[in-house]
Write an enzyme that holds these catalytic residues in place. Structure first.
Site, PDB file in Angstrom:
ATOM      1  N   SER A 144      36.290  30.769  41.167  1.00  0.00           N
ATOM      2  CA  SER A 144      35.579  29.946  41.856  1.00  0.00           C
ATOM      3  C   SER A 144      34.825  29.037  40.904  1.00  0.00           C
ATOM      4  CB  SER A 144      34.630  30.554  42.764  1.00  0.00           C
ATOM      5  OG  SER A 144      33.864  29.793  43.363  1.00  0.00           O
ATOM      6  N   TYR A 147      28.594  37.230  45.537  1.00  0.00           N
ATOM      7  CA  TYR A 147      29.956  36.555  45.401  1.00  0.00           C
ATOM      8  C   TYR A 147      29.900  35.988  44.095  1.00  0.00           C
ATOM      9  CZ  TYR A 147      33.362  33.113  46.560  1.00  0.00           C
ATOM     10  OH  TYR A 147      34.674  32.180  46.195  1.00  0.00           O
TER      11      TYR A 147
HETATM   12  P1  NAI Z   1      40.724  33.536  52.910  1.00  0.00           P
HETATM   13  O1  NAI Z   1      39.720  34.166  53.550  1.00  0.00           O
HETATM   14  O2  NAI Z   1      41.649  32.921  53.926  1.00  0.00           O
HETATM   15  O3  NAI Z   1      41.512  34.630  52.101  1.00  0.00           O
HETATM   16  C1  NAI Z   1      40.945  35.826  51.544  1.00  0.00           C
HETATM   17  C2  NAI Z   1      42.282  36.702  51.838  1.00  0.00           C
HETATM   18  O4  NAI Z   1      41.960  38.123  50.988  1.00  0.00           O
HETATM   19  C3  NAI Z   1      42.291  37.243  53.176  1.00  0.00           C
HETATM   20  O5  NAI Z   1      43.736  36.859  53.691  1.00  0.00           O
HETATM   21  C4  NAI Z   1      41.827  38.550  53.371  1.00  0.00           C
HETATM   22  O6  NAI Z   1      42.418  39.573  54.395  1.00  0.00           O
HETATM   23  C5  NAI Z   1      42.125  39.243  51.893  1.00  0.00           C
HETATM   24  N1  NAI Z   1      41.517  40.177  51.563  1.00  0.00           N
HETATM   25  C6  NAI Z   1      40.218  40.432  51.765  1.00  0.00           C
HETATM   26  N2  NAI Z   1      39.830  41.749  51.305  1.00  0.00           N
HETATM   27  C7  NAI Z   1      41.129  42.392  50.928  1.00  0.00           C
HETATM   28  C8  NAI Z   1      41.392  43.581  50.434  1.00  0.00           C
HETATM   29  N3  NAI Z   1      40.730  44.739  50.274  1.00  0.00           N
HETATM   30  N4  NAI Z   1      42.671  43.719  49.865  1.00  0.00           N
HETATM   31  C9  NAI Z   1      43.719  42.858  50.199  1.00  0.00           C
HETATM   32  N5  NAI Z   1      43.557  41.558  50.656  1.00  0.00           N
HETATM   33  C10 NAI Z   1      41.985  41.397  51.117  1.00  0.00           C
HETATM   34  O7  NAI Z   1      40.046  32.449  52.058  1.00  0.00           O
HETATM   35  P2  NAI Z   1      40.583  31.689  50.737  1.00  0.00           P
HETATM   36  O8  NAI Z   1      39.779  30.444  50.799  1.00  0.00           O
HETATM   37  O9  NAI Z   1      42.035  31.581  50.963  1.00  0.00           O
HETATM   38  O10 NAI Z   1      40.335  32.765  49.682  1.00  0.00           O
HETATM   39  C11 NAI Z   1      41.289  33.205  48.743  1.00  0.00           C
HETATM   40  C12 NAI Z   1      40.571  33.266  47.364  1.00  0.00           C
HETATM   41  O11 NAI Z   1      40.076  32.043  46.831  1.00  0.00           O
HETATM   42  C13 NAI Z   1      39.161  33.889  47.500  1.00  0.00           C
HETATM   43  O12 NAI Z   1      39.054  34.850  46.236  1.00  0.00           O
HETATM   44  C14 NAI Z   1      37.885  33.153  47.363  1.00  0.00           C
HETATM   45  O13 NAI Z   1      36.851  33.856  46.616  1.00  0.00           O
HETATM   46  C15 NAI Z   1      38.758  31.809  46.359  1.00  0.00           C
HETATM   47  N6  NAI Z   1      37.916  30.782  46.601  1.00  0.00           N
HETATM   48  C16 NAI Z   1      38.137  29.833  47.649  1.00  0.00           C
HETATM   49  C17 NAI Z   1      37.586  28.782  47.643  1.00  0.00           C
HETATM   50  C18 NAI Z   1      37.501  27.725  49.067  1.00  0.00           C
HETATM   51  O14 NAI Z   1      36.874  26.993  49.062  1.00  0.00           O
HETATM   52  N7  NAI Z   1      38.503  28.279  50.155  1.00  0.00           N
HETATM   53  C19 NAI Z   1      36.844  28.101  46.562  1.00  0.00           C
HETATM   54  C20 NAI Z   1      37.039  29.097  45.465  1.00  0.00           C
HETATM   55  C21 NAI Z   1      37.394  30.466  45.653  1.00  0.00           C
HETATM   56  C1  BGC Z   2      33.658  29.669  48.010  1.00  0.00           C
HETATM   57  C2  BGC Z   2      33.788  28.527  49.321  1.00  0.00           C
HETATM   58  C3  BGC Z   2      32.587  27.303  48.870  1.00  0.00           C
HETATM   59  C4  BGC Z   2      33.121  26.775  47.357  1.00  0.00           C
HETATM   60  C5  BGC Z   2      32.145  25.646  47.107  1.00  0.00           C
HETATM   61  C6  BGC Z   2      33.904  28.808  47.035  1.00  0.00           C
HETATM   62  O1  BGC Z   2      33.784  30.021  45.924  1.00  0.00           O
HETATM   63  O2  BGC Z   2      34.270  30.448  48.691  1.00  0.00           O
HETATM   64  O3  BGC Z   2      33.052  29.027  50.358  1.00  0.00           O
HETATM   65  O4  BGC Z   2      32.981  26.298  49.894  1.00  0.00           O
HETATM   66  O5  BGC Z   2      33.130  27.892  46.536  1.00  0.00           O
HETATM   67  O6  BGC Z   2      30.914  25.938  47.041  1.00  0.00           O
END
Ligand code: NAI
Ligand code: BGC
Length: 295
Positions: free
Chosen positions: A170, A183
């Site tokens: 991130s 986080y």
């Molecule tokens: P999301 O919430 O849709 O995806 C996260 C996924 O991880 C979900 O499908 C959830 O069920 C799964 N998960 C959670 N715990 C788990 C476990 N114990 N075992 C297996 N799967 C598990 O949100 P998003 O945005 O797609 O997040 C994906 C990654 O991207 C995360 O690591 C998040 O920190 C990172 N991220 C997201 C950003 C954003 O703005 N959307 C920005 C920077 C990083």
């Molecule tokens: C977080 C998001 C957030 C983004 C920018 C990511 O790591 O999961 O929720 O919007 O950083 O702050």
């Protein structure tokens, strides 16, 4: 599109939703085989897999029950060229990661790319964070990444083959984020782990002529439109405040992040890149609060 990706196999953790789902789509469009790991969103995982397999479309698996084995069996029996399977696993555990590796070996004969994408964030003023919430976030965002990366490095060494690990970090791997302490710490540490592994591993054995290599890289996104941001972005003020911090003037799209994953997965495109992190944040990381000479 990267021609060397066709026929390769990837495991993507947390791939039923958001960025993981987008990466799965991109990899499948590239002609890869994909193990779609889900934790609790079986319906989304099966629907995604069904789109890329000839059969099993409409398989009744959105009642929340773990029917992934039945889904995969049906897909294999009825479909031709099955390239997407769904596997329930908790990536915080060694058993969960092993289950994913075994599935890749059983269905596709091995694994080439492992995407540690699963992640969670829980907001709270730091002095109110419970130990349980702290541990949960470190466990998914850091320990799960450690287990996956460690096991893939062992797998590459034991089988004398290349491995490409991609970690979804991130922009908070370098920007502190008040009320998201666990986080932020997990993401700083996840990128530190990527840097450490990149410096510790490279070619698999001295006699492989540099052909079998282990690469470990991270992606560091800014604000992207996915379920993790659903609540915050539903609040107009919070959404506009986020956008105002981004020099490019909008939040990012899932496909934009998925294209970085494809770039990192392709040895043709990024074969000499390891131990680093690619920022994809519309300029957010550069502190727009300083943009007009303030400070
Ligand atoms: P999301 O919430 O849709 O995806 C996260 C996924 O991880 C979900 O499908 C959830 O069920 C799964 N998960 C959670 N715990 C788990 C476990 N114990 N075992 C297996 N799967 C598990 O949100 P998003 O945005 O797609 O997040 C994906 C990654 O991207 C995360 O690591 C998040 O920190 C990172 N991220 C997201 C950003 C954003 O703005 N959307 C920005 C920077 C990083
Ligand atoms: C977080 C998001 C957030 C983004 C920018 C990511 O790591 O999961 O929720 O919007 O950083 O702050």
């Amino acid at each position: 599109m990267y021609s060397d990706l066709k026929g390769k196999t990837a495991v993507i953790t947390g791939a039923a939703t958001g960025l993981g789902q987008g990466i799965a789509k991109r990899f499948l469009d590239e002609g890869m085989n994909v193990v779609i790991n889900y934790h609790s969103h079986i319906g989304e995982a099966c629907n995604l897999a069904a789109k890329y397999n000839d059969a099993a479309i409409g398989f009744g698996c959105d009642d929340g029950q773990d029917t992934s084995d039945a889904f995969n069996e049906t897909a294999e029996k009825e479909g031709e060229g099955i390239r997407a399977i769904v596997v329930q696993a908790d990536i915080c555990t060694e058993e969960g990661n092993k289950k994913l590796l075994d599935a890749a070996i059983d269905h596709f004969g091995g694994v080439d790319v492992w995407v540690c994408n699963a992640g969670i964030e829980i907001q709270s003023p730091t002095h109110k964070v419970t130990l349980d919430d702290w541990n949960k976030q470190i466990s998914v965002n850091l320990t799960g990444v450690f287990i996956g990366a460690r096991d893939m490095i062992n797998y590459a060494i034991e089988n004398d083959r290349s491995m490409n690990v991609i970690v979804m970090s991130s922009c908070h791997d370098h920007i502190p984020w008040g009320t998201y302490a666990a986080y932020t710490c997990s993401k700083f540490a996840a990128t530190a782990l990527v840097q450490t592994l990149g410096s510790e591993y490279g070619y698999v054995s001295a006699d492989s002529n540099g052909e079998q290599v282990i690469r470990v890289n991270a992606i560091s996104p800014g604000a992207i439109n996915t379920p993790i941001n659903e609540q915050r972005f539903a609040n107009k003020d919070l959404y506009e405040n986020t956008v105002s911090m981004i020099p490019i003037g909008r939040v990012g799209g899932v496909a934009e992040v998925a294209s970085i994953a494809a770039f990192l997965a392709s040895n043709e495109a990024s074969g000499y890149i390891t131990g680093t992190s690619i920022n994809i944040d519309g300029g957010l990381g550069y502190g727009s609060c300083f943009a007009n000479g303030e400070g």
